[in-house]
Design an enzyme around this catalytic site. Structure first.
Site, PDB file in Angstrom:
ATOM      1  N   TYR A 167      -2.569  -0.085  10.481  1.00 48.75           N
ATOM      2  CA  TYR A 167      -2.778  -0.736   9.180  1.00 48.75           C
ATOM      3  C   TYR A 167      -1.547  -0.549   8.300  1.00 48.75           C
ATOM      4  CZ  TYR A 167      -3.962  -1.028   4.259  1.00 48.75           C
ATOM      5  OH  TYR A 167      -3.927  -1.316   2.921  1.00 48.75           O
ATOM      6  N   LYS A 215       1.559  -3.299   6.939  1.00 47.25           N
ATOM      7  CA  LYS A 215       2.051  -3.483   5.564  1.00 47.25           C
ATOM      8  C   LYS A 215       3.565  -3.257   5.504  1.00 47.25           C
ATOM      9  CE  LYS A 215      -1.848  -4.228   3.287  1.00 47.25           C
ATOM     10  NZ  LYS A 215      -2.109  -5.506   2.607  1.00 47.25           N
ATOM     11  N   SER A 227       0.834  -1.206   0.000  1.00 46.24           N
ATOM     12  CA  SER A 227       0.000   0.000   0.000  1.00 46.24           C
ATOM     13  C   SER A 227       0.862   1.247   0.000  1.00 46.24           C
ATOM     14  CB  SER A 227      -0.866  -0.011   1.263  1.00 46.24           C
ATOM     15  OG  SER A 227      -1.456   1.246   1.487  1.00 46.24           O
TER      16      SER A 227
END
Length: 343
Positions: free
Chosen positions: A150, A154, A126
Protein backbone atom coordinates in the site's frame (compact mmCIF):
# COMPACT_ATOMS: atom_id res chain seq x y z
CA UNK A 1 -16.77 31.92 -12.59
CA UNK A 2 -16.76 28.84 -10.37
CA UNK A 3 -13.78 26.53 -10.78
CA UNK A 4 -14.88 22.98 -11.51
CA UNK A 5 -13.04 20.16 -9.71
CA UNK A 6 -13.14 16.44 -10.51
CA UNK A 7 -12.95 14.45 -7.27
CA UNK A 8 -12.05 10.82 -7.94
CA UNK A 9 -13.05 8.59 -5.05
CA UNK A 10 -15.34 11.38 -3.87
CA UNK A 11 -17.85 8.96 -2.32
CA UNK A 12 -15.23 7.63 0.09
CA UNK A 13 -14.43 8.69 3.63
CA UNK A 14 -12.02 11.59 3.02
CA UNK A 15 -13.47 12.37 -0.42
CA UNK A 16 -17.02 12.92 0.83
CA UNK A 17 -15.89 15.33 3.56
CA UNK A 18 -13.71 17.17 1.05
CA UNK A 19 -16.62 17.58 -1.38
CA UNK A 20 -18.55 19.45 1.33
CA UNK A 21 -15.55 21.70 2.08
CA UNK A 22 -15.06 22.39 -1.65
CA UNK A 23 -18.71 23.35 -2.07
CA UNK A 24 -18.54 25.66 0.95
CA UNK A 25 -15.44 27.29 -0.56
CA UNK A 26 -17.28 28.04 -3.81
CA UNK A 27 -15.97 25.22 -6.02
CA UNK A 28 -18.17 23.25 -8.42
CA UNK A 29 -17.70 19.52 -7.70
CA UNK A 30 -18.05 16.40 -9.86
CA UNK A 31 -17.59 13.04 -8.09
CA UNK A 32 -16.16 10.10 -10.04
CA UNK A 33 -16.17 6.84 -8.06
CA UNK A 34 -16.51 3.12 -8.81
CA UNK A 35 -18.20 2.47 -5.40
CA UNK A 36 -15.89 -0.51 -4.75
CA UNK A 37 -15.12 0.72 -1.23
CA UNK A 38 -17.72 3.46 -0.80
CA UNK A 39 -21.46 4.02 -0.92
CA UNK A 40 -23.97 5.83 -3.12
CA UNK A 41 -25.70 6.74 0.16
CA UNK A 42 -22.66 8.87 1.09
CA UNK A 43 -23.21 10.92 -2.09
CA UNK A 44 -26.91 11.33 -1.22
CA UNK A 45 -26.00 12.60 2.23
CA UNK A 46 -23.40 15.02 0.88
CA UNK A 47 -26.13 16.41 -1.41
CA UNK A 48 -28.45 16.81 1.61
CA UNK A 49 -25.75 18.57 3.64
CA UNK A 50 -24.92 21.08 0.88
CA UNK A 51 -28.59 21.58 0.02
CA UNK A 52 -28.35 20.68 -3.67
CA UNK A 53 -27.65 17.65 -5.86
CA UNK A 54 -23.97 16.93 -6.40
CA UNK A 55 -22.96 15.58 -9.78
CA UNK A 56 -21.99 11.91 -9.50
CA UNK A 57 -20.52 9.67 -12.21
CA UNK A 58 -19.98 5.98 -11.51
CA UNK A 59 -16.71 4.97 -13.10
CA UNK A 60 -13.26 3.52 -12.57
CA UNK A 61 -10.03 5.51 -13.05
CA UNK A 62 -8.64 2.56 -15.02
CA UNK A 63 -11.43 2.94 -17.59
CA UNK A 64 -9.89 5.14 -20.27
CA UNK A 65 -13.02 5.69 -22.34
CA UNK A 66 -15.19 6.55 -19.35
CA UNK A 67 -12.64 9.13 -18.14
CA UNK A 68 -12.28 10.56 -21.64
CA UNK A 69 -16.02 11.19 -21.81
CA UNK A 70 -15.96 12.94 -18.41
CA UNK A 71 -13.15 15.30 -19.45
CA UNK A 72 -14.63 15.91 -22.90
CA UNK A 73 -18.00 16.91 -21.39
CA UNK A 74 -16.86 19.77 -19.15
CA UNK A 75 -13.82 21.92 -18.40
CA UNK A 76 -12.01 21.18 -15.13
CA UNK A 77 -9.64 23.49 -13.28
CA UNK A 78 -8.08 20.50 -11.58
CA UNK A 79 -8.42 17.03 -10.08
CA UNK A 80 -8.28 15.82 -6.50
CA UNK A 81 -7.39 12.13 -6.69
CA UNK A 82 -8.63 9.98 -3.80
CA UNK A 83 -9.54 6.86 -5.77
CA UNK A 84 -7.28 4.22 -4.25
CA UNK A 85 -7.33 1.05 -2.19
CA UNK A 86 -6.01 1.68 1.32
CA UNK A 87 -5.83 -1.39 3.59
CA UNK A 88 -2.26 -2.29 4.52
CA UNK A 89 -3.00 -5.94 5.35
CA UNK A 90 -4.96 -6.48 2.15
CA UNK A 91 -2.13 -4.92 0.14
CA UNK A 92 0.29 -7.52 1.54
CA UNK A 93 -2.10 -10.31 0.52
CA UNK A 94 -3.06 -8.81 -2.86
CA UNK A 95 -0.17 -6.62 -4.09
CA UNK A 96 -1.09 -6.85 -7.79
CA UNK A 97 -4.56 -5.50 -7.09
CA UNK A 98 -3.05 -2.54 -5.23
CA UNK A 99 -0.50 -1.71 -7.93
CA UNK A 100 -3.14 -2.05 -10.65
CA UNK A 101 -5.65 0.21 -8.95
CA UNK A 102 -3.38 2.74 -7.23
CA UNK A 103 -0.55 3.03 -9.75
CA UNK A 104 -2.04 2.03 -13.13
CA UNK A 105 -5.23 3.94 -12.34
CA UNK A 106 -3.27 7.11 -11.56
CA UNK A 107 -1.19 6.82 -14.74
CA UNK A 108 -4.39 6.46 -16.77
CA UNK A 109 -5.92 9.51 -15.08
CA UNK A 110 -2.81 11.62 -15.70
CA UNK A 111 -2.76 10.59 -19.38
CA UNK A 112 -6.37 11.73 -19.86
CA UNK A 113 -5.68 14.97 -17.94
CA UNK A 114 -2.74 15.63 -20.26
CA UNK A 115 -4.93 15.01 -23.34
CA UNK A 116 -7.37 17.68 -22.09
CA UNK A 117 -4.70 20.09 -20.83
CA UNK A 118 -5.82 19.87 -17.19
CA UNK A 119 -2.53 20.20 -15.29
CA UNK A 120 -3.56 20.90 -11.66
CA UNK A 121 -3.44 17.73 -9.58
CA UNK A 122 -3.83 17.22 -5.83
CA UNK A 123 -2.93 13.65 -4.85
CA UNK A 124 -4.06 11.74 -1.79
CA UNK A 125 -0.69 10.51 -0.56
CA UNK A 126 0.20 9.18 2.87
CA UNK A 127 2.67 9.39 5.73
CA UNK A 128 3.37 5.71 5.02
CA UNK A 129 5.79 6.95 2.32
CA UNK A 130 8.17 7.86 5.19
CA UNK A 131 8.45 4.27 6.44
CA UNK A 132 10.11 4.04 9.84
CA UNK A 133 11.22 7.65 10.44
CA UNK A 134 14.81 8.43 11.42
CA UNK A 135 13.83 11.65 13.21
CA UNK A 136 10.64 13.23 14.58
CA UNK A 137 8.70 15.26 13.72
CA UNK A 138 8.71 14.15 10.08
CA UNK A 139 9.08 16.94 7.53
CA UNK A 140 8.79 16.81 3.75
CA UNK A 141 12.54 16.38 3.30
CA UNK A 142 12.60 13.19 5.38
CA UNK A 143 13.82 10.04 3.67
CA UNK A 144 11.10 7.99 2.01
CA UNK A 145 10.83 4.22 2.17
CA UNK A 146 7.95 1.77 2.57
CA UNK A 147 7.19 -1.33 4.55
CA UNK A 148 4.15 -2.62 2.60
CA UNK A 149 2.64 -2.63 -0.91
CA UNK A 150 0.00 0.00 0.00
CA UNK A 151 2.69 2.49 1.04
CA UNK A 152 4.84 1.46 -1.92
CA UNK A 153 1.96 2.18 -4.31
CA UNK A 154 1.67 5.73 -2.89
CA UNK A 155 5.43 6.25 -3.10
CA UNK A 156 5.53 4.90 -6.67
CA UNK A 157 2.89 7.46 -7.68
CA UNK A 158 4.95 10.20 -6.01
CA UNK A 159 7.98 9.15 -8.08
CA UNK A 160 5.82 9.23 -11.21
CA UNK A 161 4.64 12.76 -10.32
CA UNK A 162 8.24 13.89 -9.75
CA UNK A 163 9.29 12.52 -13.14
CA UNK A 164 6.26 14.09 -14.84
CA UNK A 165 7.04 17.50 -13.30
CA UNK A 166 10.67 17.23 -14.44
CA UNK A 167 9.61 16.35 -18.00
CA UNK A 168 6.89 19.00 -18.40
CA UNK A 169 7.05 22.31 -16.52
CA UNK A 170 3.36 23.09 -17.08
CA UNK A 171 2.15 20.72 -14.31
CA UNK A 172 1.28 21.62 -10.71
CA UNK A 173 1.34 18.40 -8.69
CA UNK A 174 0.68 18.50 -4.94
CA UNK A 175 0.83 15.19 -3.06
CA UNK A 176 -0.74 15.76 0.36
CA UNK A 177 0.83 13.34 2.82
CA UNK A 178 -1.84 12.58 5.42
CA UNK A 179 -1.04 11.27 8.82
CA UNK A 180 -3.96 9.46 10.57
CA UNK A 181 -7.42 10.74 9.50
CA UNK A 182 -10.21 10.16 12.04
CA UNK A 183 -13.49 11.76 13.06
CA UNK A 184 -16.64 12.51 11.07
CA UNK A 185 -18.76 15.42 9.90
CA UNK A 186 -20.21 17.31 12.87
CA UNK A 187 -23.76 16.54 11.65
CA UNK A 188 -23.17 12.81 12.23
CA UNK A 189 -24.55 12.02 8.77
CA UNK A 190 -21.28 11.09 7.02
CA UNK A 191 -18.25 9.32 8.43
CA UNK A 192 -15.92 6.35 8.05
CA UNK A 193 -17.75 3.18 7.03
CA UNK A 194 -15.20 0.39 6.59
CA UNK A 195 -16.08 -2.85 4.83
CA UNK A 196 -15.99 -5.85 7.18
CA UNK A 197 -13.64 -5.58 10.19
CA UNK A 198 -12.06 -2.10 10.40
CA UNK A 199 -8.37 -1.81 9.56
CA UNK A 200 -7.93 1.48 11.40
CA UNK A 201 -7.91 2.16 15.12
CA UNK A 202 -10.67 4.76 15.56
CA UNK A 203 -13.48 2.91 13.73
CA UNK A 204 -12.48 -0.25 15.60
CA UNK A 205 -12.74 1.55 18.95
CA UNK A 206 -16.10 3.06 17.98
CA UNK A 207 -17.50 -0.31 16.85
CA UNK A 208 -16.48 -1.86 20.19
CA UNK A 209 -18.14 1.09 21.97
CA UNK A 210 -21.39 0.62 20.02
CA UNK A 211 -21.39 -3.14 20.66
CA UNK A 212 -20.63 -4.39 17.12
CA UNK A 213 -17.24 -5.81 18.14
CA UNK A 214 -16.29 -7.49 21.45
CA UNK A 215 -12.97 -5.88 22.26
CA UNK A 216 -10.04 -3.97 20.87
CA UNK A 217 -6.70 -5.68 20.26
CA UNK A 218 -3.76 -3.33 20.86
CA UNK A 219 -0.71 -4.44 18.91
CA UNK A 220 2.25 -4.14 21.27
CA UNK A 221 2.67 -2.46 24.65
CA UNK A 222 6.47 -2.46 24.77
CA UNK A 223 7.33 0.39 22.39
CA UNK A 224 9.62 3.18 23.60
CA UNK A 225 6.69 5.60 23.97
CA UNK A 226 4.81 7.38 26.75
CA UNK A 227 2.87 4.23 27.73
CA UNK A 228 4.36 1.48 25.57
CA UNK A 229 1.68 1.70 22.85
CA UNK A 230 2.18 3.13 19.37
CA UNK A 231 2.02 6.92 18.92
CA UNK A 232 0.38 8.47 15.86
CA UNK A 233 -0.61 11.90 14.58
CA UNK A 234 -4.41 11.77 14.46
CA UNK A 235 -6.03 14.47 12.35
CA UNK A 236 -9.74 15.29 12.10
CA UNK A 237 -11.10 14.49 8.64
CA UNK A 238 -12.76 17.94 8.53
CA UNK A 239 -9.38 19.61 9.04
CA UNK A 240 -7.96 17.31 6.36
CA UNK A 241 -10.73 18.31 3.94
CA UNK A 242 -9.90 21.98 4.53
CA UNK A 243 -6.28 21.16 3.67
CA UNK A 244 -7.37 20.12 0.16
CA UNK A 245 -9.31 23.35 -0.28
CA UNK A 246 -6.24 25.30 0.87
CA UNK A 247 -4.09 23.44 -1.70
CA UNK A 248 -6.50 24.34 -4.53
CA UNK A 249 -6.72 27.95 -3.36
CA UNK A 250 -2.92 28.08 -3.39
CA UNK A 251 -2.83 26.67 -6.93
CA UNK A 252 -5.29 29.34 -8.11
CA UNK A 253 -3.08 32.13 -6.77
CA UNK A 254 0.13 31.03 -8.49
CA UNK A 255 1.29 32.94 -11.57
CA UNK A 256 3.11 29.86 -12.84
CA UNK A 257 3.12 26.10 -12.46
CA UNK A 258 4.44 24.62 -9.23
CA UNK A 259 5.96 21.36 -10.40
CA UNK A 260 6.11 18.69 -7.66
CA UNK A 261 5.23 20.09 -4.24
CA UNK A 262 4.72 17.55 -1.41
CA UNK A 263 3.00 18.83 1.75
CA UNK A 264 2.29 17.09 5.06
CA UNK A 265 -1.17 17.34 6.61
CA UNK A 266 -1.04 16.53 10.31
CA UNK A 267 -1.42 18.17 13.70
CA UNK A 268 2.25 17.95 14.68
CA UNK A 269 1.30 16.13 17.89
CA UNK A 270 1.48 12.45 18.72
CA UNK A 271 -1.22 10.57 20.66
CA UNK A 272 -0.79 7.00 21.91
CA UNK A 273 -3.31 4.21 21.35
CA UNK A 274 -4.15 4.14 25.06
CA UNK A 275 -4.56 7.93 25.21
CA UNK A 276 -7.01 7.80 22.26
CA UNK A 277 -8.87 4.89 23.86
CA UNK A 278 -9.27 6.75 27.16
CA UNK A 279 -10.44 9.94 25.39
CA UNK A 280 -13.04 7.97 23.45
CA UNK A 281 -14.24 6.20 26.60
CA UNK A 282 -14.75 9.54 28.36
CA UNK A 283 -16.63 11.10 25.42
CA UNK A 284 -18.87 8.08 24.77
CA UNK A 285 -19.42 7.08 28.37
CA UNK A 286 -18.73 3.49 27.30
CA UNK A 287 -16.35 0.97 28.81
CA UNK A 288 -14.17 -0.25 25.93
CA UNK A 289 -12.64 -3.68 26.63
CA UNK A 290 -9.17 -4.26 25.18
CA UNK A 291 -6.34 -6.74 25.19
CA UNK A 292 -2.66 -6.42 24.39
CA UNK A 293 -1.40 -8.71 21.62
CA UNK A 294 1.90 -9.07 19.79
CA UNK A 295 3.25 -6.25 17.65
CA UNK A 296 2.28 -6.26 13.99
CA UNK A 297 5.01 -6.68 11.41
CA UNK A 298 5.82 -3.33 9.79
CA UNK A 299 4.37 -1.21 12.60
CA UNK A 300 6.56 1.58 13.97
CA UNK A 301 6.72 3.10 17.45
CA UNK A 302 6.01 6.76 16.71
CA UNK A 303 4.98 8.84 13.74
CA UNK A 304 3.94 12.49 13.77
CA UNK A 305 4.22 15.38 11.35
CA UNK A 306 5.93 18.66 11.00
CA UNK A 307 3.05 20.68 9.56
CA UNK A 308 5.09 23.90 9.16
CA UNK A 309 5.10 23.82 5.35
CA UNK A 310 1.28 23.62 5.16
CA UNK A 311 1.00 26.56 7.53
CA UNK A 312 3.58 28.70 5.72
CA UNK A 313 2.54 27.96 2.12
CA UNK A 314 -1.17 27.18 2.36
CA UNK A 315 -2.11 29.15 5.47
CA UNK A 316 -3.59 25.90 6.82
CA UNK A 317 -3.35 24.26 10.19
CA UNK A 318 -5.37 21.68 12.08
CA UNK A 319 -7.73 23.21 14.65
CA UNK A 320 -9.77 20.29 16.01
CA UNK A 321 -8.70 18.35 19.12
CA UNK A 322 -8.61 14.65 20.04
CA UNK A 323 -11.83 15.28 22.04
CA UNK A 324 -13.48 16.73 18.89
CA UNK A 325 -12.35 13.70 16.89
CA UNK A 326 -13.79 11.30 19.46
CA UNK A 327 -17.08 13.23 19.85
CA UNK A 328 -17.71 13.39 16.12
CA UNK A 329 -16.78 9.73 15.59
CA UNK A 330 -19.12 8.67 18.42
CA UNK A 331 -21.97 10.81 17.02
CA UNK A 332 -21.56 9.22 13.57
CA UNK A 333 -21.22 5.70 14.96
CA UNK A 334 -24.17 5.94 17.38
CA UNK A 335 -26.44 7.56 14.75
CA UNK A 336 -25.32 5.04 12.09
CA UNK A 337 -24.48 1.76 13.88
CA UNK A 338 -24.45 -0.04 10.52
CA UNK A 339 -22.76 2.76 8.62
CA UNK A 340 -24.43 3.58 5.30
CA UNK A 341 -26.18 0.22 5.26
CA UNK A 342 -29.68 1.39 6.14
CA UNK A 343 -31.13 -2.04 7.02
Amino acid sequence: MKHKILVTGGAGYIGSHTCIALHEAGYDVVIYDNLSNSSREAVNRVSSLIGQPIEFIEGDVRNTESLRQVFAAQPFFGVIHFAGLKAVGESVAKPLMYYDNNVSGTINLLEIMKEHDVKNFVFSSSATVYGDPETLPIDERSKRSCTNPYGQSKLTVEHILEDLAASDKSWSLIPLRYFNPVGAHSSGSIGEDPNDIPNNLMPYISQVAVGKLDKLSIFGNDYATVDGTGVRDFIHVTDLAEGHVAALNYLKQQPQSLGFLPINLGTGKGTSVLELLRAFSVVSGQNIPFQFVDRRAGDIASCYASADKARELLGWQATLSITDMCQDTWRWQSMNPNGYNLV
